[in-house]
Design a protein around this motif. Structure first.
Motif, PDB file in Angstrom:
ATOM      1  N   UNK A  88       3.973  20.670   0.294  1.00  0.00           N
ATOM      2  CA  UNK A  88       4.563  19.519  -0.080  1.00  0.00           C
ATOM      3  C   UNK A  88       3.725  18.174   0.442  1.00  0.00           C
ATOM      4  N   UNK A  89       3.674  17.217  -0.566  1.00  0.00           N
ATOM      5  CA  UNK A  89       2.863  16.021  -0.251  1.00  0.00           C
ATOM      6  C   UNK A  89       3.884  14.963  -0.182  1.00  0.00           C
TER       7      UNK A  89
ATOM      8  N   UNK B 122       0.637  -1.286   0.044  1.00  0.00           N
ATOM      9  CA  UNK B 122      -0.034   0.259  -0.040  1.00  0.00           C
ATOM     10  C   UNK B 122       0.869   1.372   0.086  1.00  0.00           C
ATOM     11  N   UNK B 123       0.375   2.275  -0.312  1.00  0.00           N
ATOM     12  CA  UNK B 123       0.704   3.649  -0.311  1.00  0.00           C
ATOM     13  C   UNK B 123      -0.057   4.480   0.794  1.00  0.00           C
ATOM     14  N   UNK B 124       0.696   4.920   1.678  1.00  0.00           N
ATOM     15  CA  UNK B 124       0.234   5.854   2.921  1.00  0.00           C
ATOM     16  C   UNK B 124       0.569   7.338   2.809  1.00  0.00           C
TER      17      UNK B 124
ATOM     18  N   UNK C 282       4.143  -0.781  -9.697  1.00  0.00           N
ATOM     19  CA  UNK C 282       2.994  -1.049  -8.780  1.00  0.00           C
ATOM     20  C   UNK C 282       2.366   0.474  -8.391  1.00  0.00           C
ATOM     21  N   UNK C 283       3.122   1.499  -8.657  1.00  0.00           N
ATOM     22  CA  UNK C 283       2.716   2.848  -8.013  1.00  0.00           C
ATOM     23  C   UNK C 283       1.753   3.459  -9.040  1.00  0.00           C
ATOM     24  N   UNK C 284       0.516   3.741  -8.446  1.00  0.00           N
ATOM     25  CA  UNK C 284      -0.626   4.115  -9.154  1.00  0.00           C
ATOM     26  C   UNK C 284      -1.219   5.508  -8.629  1.00  0.00           C
ATOM     27  N   UNK C 285      -0.242   6.053  -7.989  1.00  0.00           N
ATOM     28  CA  UNK C 285      -0.572   7.743  -7.676  1.00  0.00           C
ATOM     29  C   UNK C 285       0.599   8.309  -8.311  1.00  0.00           C
ATOM     30  N   UNK C 286       0.225   9.528  -8.654  1.00  0.00           N
ATOM     31  CA  UNK C 286       1.177  10.407  -9.299  1.00  0.00           C
ATOM     32  C   UNK C 286       2.239  10.855  -8.605  1.00  0.00           C
ATOM     33  N   UNK C 287       3.483  11.182  -8.721  1.00  0.00           N
ATOM     34  CA  UNK C 287       4.453  11.815  -8.008  1.00  0.00           C
ATOM     35  C   UNK C 287       5.553  12.804  -8.803  1.00  0.00           C
TER      36      UNK C 287
ATOM     37  N   UNK D  18       7.486  10.495  -3.110  1.00  0.00           N
ATOM     38  CA  UNK D  18       7.115   9.027  -2.879  1.00  0.00           C
ATOM     39  C   UNK D  18       8.313   8.378  -2.150  1.00  0.00           C
ATOM     40  N   UNK D  19       8.120   8.483  -0.815  1.00  0.00           N
ATOM     41  CA  UNK D  19       9.215   7.748  -0.029  1.00  0.00           C
ATOM     42  C   UNK D  19       9.051   6.077   0.000  1.00  0.00           C
ATOM     43  N   UNK D  20      10.063   5.420  -0.452  1.00  0.00           N
ATOM     44  CA  UNK D  20       9.904   3.890  -0.297  1.00  0.00           C
ATOM     45  C   UNK D  20      10.517   3.584   0.883  1.00  0.00           C
ATOM     46  N   UNK D  21       9.599   2.809   1.692  1.00  0.00           N
ATOM     47  CA  UNK D  21       9.977   2.275   3.052  1.00  0.00           C
ATOM     48  C   UNK D  21      10.698   0.904   2.489  1.00  0.00           C
ATOM     49  N   UNK D  22      11.911   0.636   2.816  1.00  0.00           N
ATOM     50  CA  UNK D  22      12.595  -0.524   2.232  1.00  0.00           C
ATOM     51  C   UNK D  22      12.647  -1.695   3.481  1.00  0.00           C
TER      52      UNK D  22
END
Length: 299
Positions: free
Chosen positions: A21-22, A7-9, A158-163, A280-284
């Motif tokens: 900023x988002x 998921x993207x939060x 997998x990313x379905x939101x714009x950034x 978009x910050x990727x939590x690894x």
């Protein structure tokens, strides 16, 4: 070996509102209970290759607190591979949480003195390992190779939101290279190094050339938030992590993700990003490292 679409939060605070900023977080820490985050992605195509070549044993390298050692042990147990972990340094009577878990998953721990470990890629050392352990599929330290980059590319699909910009922590550069390659020159990519020094920019460039023979100008590695180097921490980093977890209910660790988010918040505060930017910050993942960190504090 199918990975879940994590998921993207979106996270909110007054600083982001003030700066316009988002910040969205791609929660790859949720993709597996054991083989979490970028380790799952790095191993995916390597496991397919190992099976295609008929291997039943995986051999890899790492330090005593390595996320990679932990993940390879877990993946071996899960997918039916024997595993051998070549551990840097001398054996200790009491195993730390990382090595204790690895052993519980059936991994054979082989300790290598630090001088020899520095030469682990040399033919002489590799031949000795082959003589001792026979036929195996070798995974590099940290898991980064061309197949790992291929796996990390899939984050983008997998990313379905714009950034506008995607960020990630950087250790060996495999995850960052995958993001860069996956975007194919579009948008921007910012890596936060967990290591002291500026050598990672060059290493990622070489990895990309090996993987795709393409060059990209839409990325950079920031080396200002390493807090003294790999596995080094300071009180303000720990305070930030604790406050972040209380505020957003997203766990971090101090080696990779904590440093990335600390740096990201600081750059937002310093107006590094233009108003209206979506990050978009990727939590690894790598949260098992917290147990090892606590263990070290208790010694």
């Amino acid at each position: 070996m199918q990975l879940p679409n994590t998921p993207i939060q979106e996270i909110h605070n007054s600083l982001f509102e003030k700066k316009g900023i988002r910040v969205l977080v791609k929660r790859d820490d949720l993709n597996h209970s054991v083989i979490s985050g970028n380790k799952f992605r790095k191993l995916k195509y390597n496991l397919e290759q190992a099976k295609a070549e008929g291997h039943t044993t995986l051999l890899t390298f790492g330090g005593a607190f390595s996320n990679h050692i932990y993940a390879v042990a877990g993946v071996g147990k899960t997918f039916g591979f024997k595993t051998i972990g070549v551990i840097r340094g001398e054996a200790h009577e009491k195993l730390n949480p990382t090595l204790a878990f690895a052993k519980s998953q059936g991994m054979h721990l082989h300790y290598m003195d630090r001088e020899t470990y520095r030469r682990k890629d040399e033919r002489e050392v590799l031949k000795q390992l082959e003589k001792q352990f026979g036929n195996y599929y070798m995974l590099p330290e940290g898991g980064t190779n061309e197949l790992a980059v291929k796996g990390c590319e899939e984050v983008i699909t997998e990313v379905d939101q714009d950034f506008d910009i995607i960020t990630c922590p950087v250790g060996t550069g495999g995850t960052l290279s995958g993001l860069i390659s996956g975007l194919n020159g579009q948008k921007k990519v910012l890596g936060f190094s967990s290591l002291k020094g500026n050598f990672l920019q060059n290493e990622v460039e070489q990895l990309l050339l090996t993987y795709s023979t393409s060059t990209y100008a839409n990325w950079v590695v920031n080396s200002e938030y390493h807090f003294g180097g790999y596995a080094k921490v300071k009180p303000d980093l720990i305070s930030f992590i604790l406050e972040f977890e209380d505020t957003y209910d997203i766990p971090l660790e101090p080696i990779y993700t904590g440093k990335m988010f600390y740096g990201l918040f600081d750059l937002i505060d310093k107006d590094f990003f233009e108003k209206g930017t979506t990050i978009m910050a990727l939590h690894t993942g790598g949260l098992q490292g917290n147990a090892g960190f606590d263990f070290r504090k208790m010694k």
